[in-house]
Design a protein around this motif. Structure first.
Motif, PDB file in Angstrom:
ATOM      1  N   ASN A 173       0.894  -1.343  -0.090  1.00  0.00           N
ATOM      2  CA  ASN A 173       0.130   0.135   0.159  1.00  0.00           C
ATOM      3  C   ASN A 173       0.852   1.175  -0.063  1.00  0.00           C
ATOM      4  O   ASN A 173       0.223   2.262  -0.184  1.00  0.00           O
ATOM      5  CB  ASN A 173      -1.029   0.051   1.152  1.00  0.00           C
ATOM      6  N   LEU A 174       2.087   1.176   0.210  1.00  0.00           N
ATOM      7  CA  LEU A 174       2.850   2.396   0.486  1.00  0.00           C
ATOM      8  C   LEU A 174       2.844   3.075  -1.230  1.00  0.00           C
ATOM      9  O   LEU A 174       3.252   4.216  -1.413  1.00  0.00           O
ATOM     10  CB  LEU A 174       4.261   2.087   0.602  1.00  0.00           C
ATOM     11  N   ASN A 175       2.696   2.400  -2.329  1.00  0.00           N
ATOM     12  CA  ASN A 175       2.462   2.870  -3.562  1.00  0.00           C
ATOM     13  C   ASN A 175       1.293   3.976  -3.596  1.00  0.00           C
ATOM     14  O   ASN A 175       1.170   5.070  -4.457  1.00  0.00           O
ATOM     15  CB  ASN A 175       1.814   2.044  -4.867  1.00  0.00           C
ATOM     16  N   LEU A 176       0.479   4.081  -2.598  1.00  0.00           N
ATOM     17  CA  LEU A 176      -0.735   5.042  -2.365  1.00  0.00           C
ATOM     18  C   LEU A 176      -0.163   6.186  -1.468  1.00  0.00           C
ATOM     19  O   LEU A 176      -1.088   7.287  -1.394  1.00  0.00           O
ATOM     20  CB  LEU A 176      -1.795   4.414  -1.543  1.00  0.00           C
ATOM     21  N   LEU A 177       0.975   6.293  -1.173  1.00  0.00           N
ATOM     22  CA  LEU A 177       1.482   7.544  -0.616  1.00  0.00           C
ATOM     23  C   LEU A 177       0.937   8.794  -1.158  1.00  0.00           C
ATOM     24  O   LEU A 177       1.447   8.745  -2.398  1.00  0.00           O
ATOM     25  CB  LEU A 177       2.902   7.327  -0.437  1.00  0.00           C
ATOM     26  N   GLY A 178       0.777   9.770  -0.708  1.00  0.00           N
ATOM     27  CA  GLY A 178       0.523  10.944  -1.141  1.00  0.00           C
ATOM     28  C   GLY A 178      -0.922  10.930  -1.870  1.00  0.00           C
ATOM     29  O   GLY A 178      -1.313  12.145  -2.216  1.00  0.00           O
TER      30      GLY A 178
ATOM     31  N   THR B 298      -2.194  11.084   8.108  1.00  0.00           N
ATOM     32  CA  THR B 298      -1.449  10.099   8.797  1.00  0.00           C
ATOM     33  C   THR B 298      -0.204  10.108   7.817  1.00  0.00           C
ATOM     34  O   THR B 298       1.090   9.867   8.555  1.00  0.00           O
ATOM     35  CB  THR B 298      -1.831   8.807   8.550  1.00  0.00           C
ATOM     36  N   TYR B 299      -0.189  10.217   6.682  1.00  0.00           N
ATOM     37  CA  TYR B 299       0.996   9.639   5.791  1.00  0.00           C
ATOM     38  C   TYR B 299       1.746  11.048   4.907  1.00  0.00           C
ATOM     39  O   TYR B 299       2.682  10.694   4.483  1.00  0.00           O
ATOM     40  CB  TYR B 299       0.849   8.479   4.795  1.00  0.00           C
ATOM     41  N   GLY B 300       0.997  12.051   5.006  1.00  0.00           N
ATOM     42  CA  GLY B 300       1.402  13.262   4.232  1.00  0.00           C
ATOM     43  C   GLY B 300       0.993  13.377   2.815  1.00  0.00           C
ATOM     44  O   GLY B 300       0.287  12.527   2.461  1.00  0.00           O
TER      45      GLY B 300
ATOM     46  N   GLY C 185       5.117  -1.720   5.781  1.00  0.00           N
ATOM     47  CA  GLY C 185       3.868  -1.779   5.897  1.00  0.00           C
ATOM     48  C   GLY C 185       3.340  -2.499   6.796  1.00  0.00           C
ATOM     49  O   GLY C 185       3.920  -2.650   7.932  1.00  0.00           O
ATOM     50  N   ALA C 186       2.061  -3.058   6.552  1.00  0.00           N
ATOM     51  CA  ALA C 186       1.083  -3.796   7.647  1.00  0.00           C
ATOM     52  C   ALA C 186       1.952  -5.179   7.808  1.00  0.00           C
ATOM     53  O   ALA C 186       1.478  -5.834   8.794  1.00  0.00           O
ATOM     54  CB  ALA C 186      -0.105  -4.032   7.268  1.00  0.00           C
ATOM     55  N   TYR C 187       2.458  -5.499   6.994  1.00  0.00           N
ATOM     56  CA  TYR C 187       3.379  -6.937   7.113  1.00  0.00           C
ATOM     57  C   TYR C 187       4.422  -6.650   8.199  1.00  0.00           C
ATOM     58  O   TYR C 187       4.747  -7.870   8.871  1.00  0.00           O
ATOM     59  CB  TYR C 187       4.082  -7.435   5.821  1.00  0.00           C
ATOM     60  N   THR C 188       4.658  -5.763   8.700  1.00  0.00           N
ATOM     61  CA  THR C 188       5.339  -5.273  10.017  1.00  0.00           C
ATOM     62  C   THR C 188       4.792  -6.135  11.035  1.00  0.00           C
ATOM     63  O   THR C 188       5.454  -6.910  11.660  1.00  0.00           O
ATOM     64  CB  THR C 188       5.293  -4.006  10.378  1.00  0.00           C
ATOM     65  N   HIS C 189       3.446  -6.009  11.091  1.00  0.00           N
ATOM     66  CA  HIS C 189       2.936  -6.525  12.275  1.00  0.00           C
ATOM     67  C   HIS C 189       2.266  -8.048  12.089  1.00  0.00           C
ATOM     68  O   HIS C 189       1.652  -8.567  12.891  1.00  0.00           O
ATOM     69  CB  HIS C 189       1.375  -5.809  12.482  1.00  0.00           C
ATOM     70  N   THR C 190       2.497  -8.615  11.038  1.00  0.00           N
ATOM     71  CA  THR C 190       1.968  -9.769  10.798  1.00  0.00           C
ATOM     72  C   THR C 190       2.870 -11.041  10.328  1.00  0.00           C
ATOM     73  O   THR C 190       2.542 -12.064  10.258  1.00  0.00           O
ATOM     74  CB  THR C 190       0.674  -9.918   9.656  1.00  0.00           C
TER      75      THR C 190
ATOM     76  N   CYS D 268      11.860   1.339   8.859  1.00  0.00           N
ATOM     77  CA  CYS D 268      11.291   2.571   8.798  1.00  0.00           C
ATOM     78  C   CYS D 268       9.939   2.631   8.649  1.00  0.00           C
ATOM     79  O   CYS D 268       9.351   2.085   7.789  1.00  0.00           O
ATOM     80  CB  CYS D 268      12.206   3.277   7.507  1.00  0.00           C
ATOM     81  N   HIS D 269       9.376   3.514   9.579  1.00  0.00           N
ATOM     82  CA  HIS D 269       7.903   3.747   9.487  1.00  0.00           C
ATOM     83  C   HIS D 269       7.536   5.426   9.205  1.00  0.00           C
ATOM     84  O   HIS D 269       8.132   6.055  10.224  1.00  0.00           O
ATOM     85  CB  HIS D 269       7.120   3.218  10.633  1.00  0.00           C
ATOM     86  N   ILE D 270       6.703   5.662   8.759  1.00  0.00           N
ATOM     87  CA  ILE D 270       6.093   7.044   8.347  1.00  0.00           C
ATOM     88  C   ILE D 270       5.786   7.503   9.518  1.00  0.00           C
ATOM     89  O   ILE D 270       6.144   8.726  10.137  1.00  0.00           O
ATOM     90  CB  ILE D 270       5.480   7.382   7.091  1.00  0.00           C
TER      91      ILE D 270
ATOM     92  N   PHE E 143      -2.649  -3.008  17.651  1.00  0.00           N
ATOM     93  CA  PHE E 143      -2.348  -3.805  16.704  1.00  0.00           C
ATOM     94  C   PHE E 143      -0.915  -3.559  15.723  1.00  0.00           C
ATOM     95  O   PHE E 143      -0.276  -4.293  15.329  1.00  0.00           O
ATOM     96  CB  PHE E 143      -3.261  -4.395  15.806  1.00  0.00           C
ATOM     97  N   ARG E 144      -0.655  -2.123  16.005  1.00  0.00           N
ATOM     98  CA  ARG E 144       0.490  -1.757  15.019  1.00  0.00           C
ATOM     99  C   ARG E 144       1.812  -1.466  16.238  1.00  0.00           C
ATOM    100  O   ARG E 144       2.654  -1.323  15.701  1.00  0.00           O
ATOM    101  CB  ARG E 144       0.285  -0.163  14.609  1.00  0.00           C
ATOM    102  N   HIS E 145       1.514  -2.034  17.357  1.00  0.00           N
ATOM    103  CA  HIS E 145       2.475  -1.896  18.453  1.00  0.00           C
ATOM    104  C   HIS E 145       3.805  -3.024  18.355  1.00  0.00           C
ATOM    105  O   HIS E 145       4.893  -2.790  18.682  1.00  0.00           O
ATOM    106  CB  HIS E 145       1.967  -1.523  19.902  1.00  0.00           C
TER     107      HIS E 145
HETATM  108  O1  CA2 Z   1       3.733   4.206   9.253  1.00  0.00           O
HETATM  109  C1  CA2 Z   1       4.342   3.312   8.274  1.00  0.00           C
HETATM  110  O2  CA2 Z   1       5.070   3.776   7.601  1.00  0.00           O
HETATM  111  C2  CA2 Z   1       3.612   2.076   8.257  1.00  0.00           C
HETATM  112  O3  CA2 Z   1       4.558   0.913   7.794  1.00  0.00           O
HETATM  113  C3  CA2 Z   1       2.351   2.282   7.155  1.00  0.00           C
HETATM  114  C4  CA2 Z   1       1.633   0.956   6.972  1.00  0.00           C
HETATM  115  C5  CA2 Z   1       0.909   0.806   8.142  1.00  0.00           C
HETATM  116  O4  CA2 Z   1       0.231  -0.608   7.862  1.00  0.00           O
HETATM  117  C6  CA2 Z   1       1.981   0.553   9.263  1.00  0.00           C
HETATM  118  O5  CA2 Z   1       1.061   0.233  10.429  1.00  0.00           O
HETATM  119  C7  CA2 Z   1       2.861   1.636   9.439  1.00  0.00           C
HETATM  120  C8  CA2 Z   1       0.632   1.394   5.824  1.00  0.00           C
HETATM  121  C9  CA2 Z   1       1.085   1.938   4.530  1.00  0.00           C
HETATM  122  C10 CA2 Z   1      -0.180   2.249   3.608  1.00  0.00           C
HETATM  123  O6  CA2 Z   1       0.201   3.617   3.365  1.00  0.00           O
HETATM  124  C11 CA2 Z   1      -0.975   4.172   2.975  1.00  0.00           C
HETATM  125  C12 CA2 Z   1      -0.578   5.736   2.203  1.00  0.00           C
HETATM  126  C13 CA2 Z   1      -1.507   6.156   1.729  1.00  0.00           C
HETATM  127  C14 CA2 Z   1      -2.829   5.881   1.689  1.00  0.00           C
HETATM  128  C15 CA2 Z   1      -3.013   4.613   2.426  1.00  0.00           C
HETATM  129  C16 CA2 Z   1      -2.128   3.916   2.569  1.00  0.00           C
END
Ligand code: CA2
Length: 153
Positions: free
Chosen positions: A12-17, A23-25, A82-87, A105-107, A116-118
């Motif tokens: 899902n980091l391809n969705l950044l921005g 949450t992600y800028g 991404g979310a695979y961190t936690h799984t 590295c997490h944003i 669940f992200r801890h």
């Molecule tokens: O904070 C981070 O970098 C994360 O690794 C981002 C993951 C999240 O599951 C982790 O708990 C923390 C999610 C990446 C999804 O990024 C998106 C970006 C824009 C829109 C939707 C999702």
């Protein structure tokens, strides 16, 4: 020969921005990758960038990175799993098995978000972890990885 570092982004980091800017800028993944290349160049390193939404593909990329570290071409990986961190026990095992130096590295600051992200399956096999500094964290992680490689010789 100029050594490389790999900037690896997971699901899902391809969705950044494009979504969830609170949450992600607003910065896109392409912007992040360009910033990483320029920071790495300033350190005399080449940044290679990859992103995958597929766990198995991330595993294969980490195996290849481990081989390249042994060849002396690559110093390690800045990895946002991404979310695979936690799984993902499989990503944990891939990093351990490939003996690849990873800075996690997490944003976002995952510790001030949902419970669940801890937990991270990646942290025990990472050199160190960065979280909560926005996309600037990638720059800090590159500097940390380069410093670690210098110390390790
Ligand atoms: O904070 C981070 O970098 C994360 O690794 C981002 C993951 C999240 O599951 C982790 O708990 C923390 C999610 C990446 C999804 O990024 C998106 C970006 C824009 C829109 C939707 C999702």
């Amino acid at each position: 020969m100029m050594k490389s570092i790999l900037i690896l982004n997971g699901p899902n980091l391809n969705l950044l921005g494009q979504r969830e800017p609170e949450t992600y800028g607003h910065t896109t993944l392409a912007d992040v990758e360009a910033m990483c290349k320029s920071v790495a160049a300033g350190l005399g390193l080449q940044a290679e960038c990859a992103q995958s939404n597929l766990e198995g593909e991330l595993i294969e990329i980490l195996h290849e990175a481990g081989r390249r570290v042994k060849e002396g071409e690559l110093i390690g990986v800045v990895f946002n799993p991404g979310a695979y961190t936690h799984t993902s026990v499989a990503l944990h095992d891939a990093i351990a098995g490939a003996e690849v130096p990873v800075v996690e590295c997490h944003i976002s600051n995952v510790h001030k978000r949902e419970q669940f992200r801890h937990h991270s399956f990646i942290s025990p096999v990472a050199i160190g972890v960065l979280a909560g500094f926005g996309v600037r964290g990638y720059e800090l992680a590159i500097r940390a990885l380069a410093a670690h490689a210098e110390d390790a010789g």
